[in-house]
Enzyme design. Structure first.
Site, mmCIF file in Angstrom:
data_model
loop_
_atom_site.group_PDB
_atom_site.id
_atom_site.type_symbol
_atom_site.label_atom_id
_atom_site.label_comp_id
_atom_site.label_asym_id
_atom_site.label_seq_id
_atom_site.Cartn_x
_atom_site.Cartn_y
_atom_site.Cartn_z
ATOM 1 C CG ASP A 25 99.504 38.473 0.125
ATOM 2 O OD1 ASP A 25 100.346 39.386 -0.016
ATOM 3 O OD2 ASP A 25 99.234 37.626 -0.750
ATOM 4 C CD GLU B 171 101.396 41.586 -2.954
ATOM 5 O OE1 GLU B 171 101.755 40.431 -3.164
ATOM 6 O OE2 GLU B 171 102.144 42.579 -3.215
#
Length: 618
Positions: free
Chosen positions: A492, A536
């Site tokens: 992440d 993301e």
């Protein structure tokens, strides 16, 4: 006025002289030539050269009335040359008379043989010098057993001893043609003519039977209508020849029961109708000459009506010869017209119609120059009928061969067109196969591209979430079978929302693309898979990798991202960094792969809570 006795006696004397002169001259004025059998030699004697004849218009006079002197009939002597014994159609009877004698010392015998076997009535009277009388009453319809000799031609044996004489009287009557032609023949000549007659009729009938058999075979093979019509014509010709030659009465076991007298004219009528029906079909008048076709139909209907009138000879006998002659003329004209329009196959029918007439006429001329007694019993018309039927069959064969050749040419052209069409179809099939192959390849490439698009993230170019889920299930099952470890790393981007807020979404997208390239470069093994998990987040699948292995990979990726040095004002580190949660499992049969993802997600959460920019495990 007074008459003297001398004058009366003179008148009576003159009257007696006149009566005596009439009684003496009148019998001799109707006397026929006398034939001396002892001096006649072996040559046949034509009856018209020795006999006297007379018509009996009512046909009712008896022999005893005719033989009396003076006779009630106007007899005519033979005179110079022969007279025609063909009296034509009519209801009158005809009487013939001649005298025979034998002045030799030996008995002799001759046979009187009539030329026509179709006389309805034929009566013969043979009167000897002693007053004895032999008489025969017969005819075509009376049967052979009623004749003096059982022969197809009416024949009368005449035998004379030395010094004997006989008077012969013949009565003929036939409404459809009274032909009284006859010959005086020796026994050997009579037997020779019988044999010759049988041989000629045999080859004629054999030729007809052969034509009939060939026609039946052709019809069985082709089923064309013209062959039954020709077969009917051949049958009519056989019937006509058998009747007009007297052959049927010798072949058929009729005994005293004979056919109806109307059969000979009916056979002529049927032969004419059959020929016209055949030519009407062969010339295809219904298609090419409708006016002539309508005429032919009407003429044939008239012939059928005339056939119904044959039972009344007084009505039909005068009409029949004209109908047959006009039928022949009509057929010639129609065939000639069609020959000019249709060409040589039709012209063959015209030749088949003209040549028999010319041959018959030529044979008649030759016989008139050098008389042949046999020709009287085998007239040229018989040969003309056979020749005509044979030539019509030959013309029909030429026409059918021409039609077959035309059909074969059309079939050959059709086959050529079909072959060309097949070749074009084959070439089109080849082209179609090439097109289909090209399209299939294009479709395969498109399918691959579509599949790639469906499993690749459109922005970053790495695998998408769908591809990750499919690969996870496959690798989970393989690891369970092989009892090998399976590891994943959930990645992440730290503070990525503030990155987008500060730099904008295009910069955020470009940041994710650069990170995807770093992750792809850091995955060294072909079995490993890096995918965009969502937003993301990225995720890495590392088959056959234990906890230490996935930890090392994750640390490497974390440092590579940090080494990029991409500015990030919202980050505590001033640059873009990532947090990674790793998890390792040894899958079991029936276990769930989702547990491994949950463990990685929990590890990621711990990495974030511990300050981000780090790797955390279970």
């Amino acid at each position: 006025m007074r008459h003297t006795p001398g004058a009366g006696r003179l008148r009576r004397a003159l009257a007696c002289c006149f009566v005596l002169l009439v009684l003496v001259i009148a019998p001799f004025s109707v006397q026929a030539k006398e034939v001396d059998f002892s001096q006649a030699g072996s040559d046949p004697i034509d009856i018209t050269s020795i006999a006297r004849w007379a018509p009996d218009p009512e046909g009712v006079l008896r022999f005893d009335e005719v033989r009396n002197a003076p006779s009630p009939l106007p007899f005519r002597g033979p005179g110079a040359g022969n007279w025609s014994a063909d009296f034509g159609p009519g209801t009158a009877a005809y009487w013939l008379s001649f005298r025979i004698i034998n002045r030799g010392n030996l008995a002799t015998e001759r046979v009187l043989m009539m030329a026509s076997p179709l006389l309805d009535q034929w009566d013969a009277y043979v009167e000897s010098a002693d007053g004895s009388l032999r008489q025969y009453k017969t005819g075509w319809a009376a049967g052979l057993n009623s004749r003096p000799l059982s022969a197809p031609f009416f024949s009368l044996p005449l035998a004379l001893g030395p010094g004997q004489a006989q008077s012969v009287w013949i009565r003929v009557q036939s409404p459809f043609g009274a032909d009284a032609s006859a010959m005086l023949l020796t026994n050997s000549q009579f037997q020779a003519i019988q044999l010759e007659w049988s041989a000629r009729n045999a080859w004629r009938m054999g030729l007809c039977a052969l034509g009939l058999g060939v026609t039946a075979l052709l019809w069985a093979v082709t089923r064309r209508k013209i062959y039954p019509l020709y077969g009917i014509l051949v049958l009519c010709a056989m019937g006509w020849l058998g009747l007009h030659s007297g052959q049927w009465q010798t072949l058929l076991p009729l005994g005293d029961v004979a056919p109806a007298p109307i059969l000979p004219p009916l056979s002529s009528l049927c032969l004419s109708l059959a020929a016209m029906a055949l030519l009407r079909h062969a010339l295809n008048l219904a298609q090419f000459a409708r006016l002539a076709d309508r005429f032919a139909k009407a003429w044939m209907i008239a012939g059928l009506l005339l056939a119904c009138l044959l039972a009344w000879p007084a009505l039909s006998a005068p009409v029949l010869p004209y109908y047959l002659g006009l039928s022949y003329l009509a057929v010639l004209l129609i065939t000639a017209r069609q020959s000019l329009r249709q060409g040589w196959p039709t012209a063959a029918f015209l030749v088949a119609e003209l040549l028999p007439m010319l041959v018959s006429y030529g044979q008649t001329l030759v016989d008139s120059a050098a008389p042949d007694p046999l020709l009287m019993f085998a007239p040229p018309g018989h040969n003309g009928v056979i020749l005509g039927v044979a030539l019509l069959g030959f013309a029909m064969g030429l026409q059918q061969a021409d039609k077959l050749r035309t059909q074969l040419q059309a079939l050959r052209a059709l086959l050529t067109q079909q072959n060309q069409a097949l070749e074009r179809a084959r070439q089109m099939e080849i082209d179609l196969e090439a097109t289909v192959s090209q399209r299939t390849q294009s479709l395969a490439l498109a399918a691959q591209r579509l599949e790639s698009l469906s499993t690749v993230d459109g922005m970053t170019g790495v695998a998408n979430r769908r591809r990750f889920d499919e690969t996870l299930l496959v690798e989970w099952g393989r690891a369970a079978r092989d009892k090998r470890p399976l590891s994943i790393a959930l990645i992440d981007v730290d503070w990525f929302k503030s990155f987008n807020d500060h730099y904008g979404h295009p910069a955020g997208d470009e940041c994710l693309r650069q990170l995807a390239r770093v992750f792809e470069a850091g995955v060294m093994r072909s079995g490993d898979l890096i995918a965009r998990y969502g937003g993301e987040e990225f995720i890495l699948i590392a088959p056959d990798t234990d906890h230490n292995g996935i930890q090392t990979i994750a640390n490497y990726l974390c440092q590579e991202v940090f080494a990029l040095g991409m500015a990030h004002e919202g980050s505590h580190y001033g640059r873009v960094s990532v947090s990674i949660g790793v998890a390792t499992a040894y899958p079991q049969q029936g276990s769930k792969a989702g547990v491994l993802v949950q463990e990685a997600d929990a590890a990621l959460y711990r990495a974030k809570t511990q300050g981000r920019h780090r790797v955390a495990g279970p």
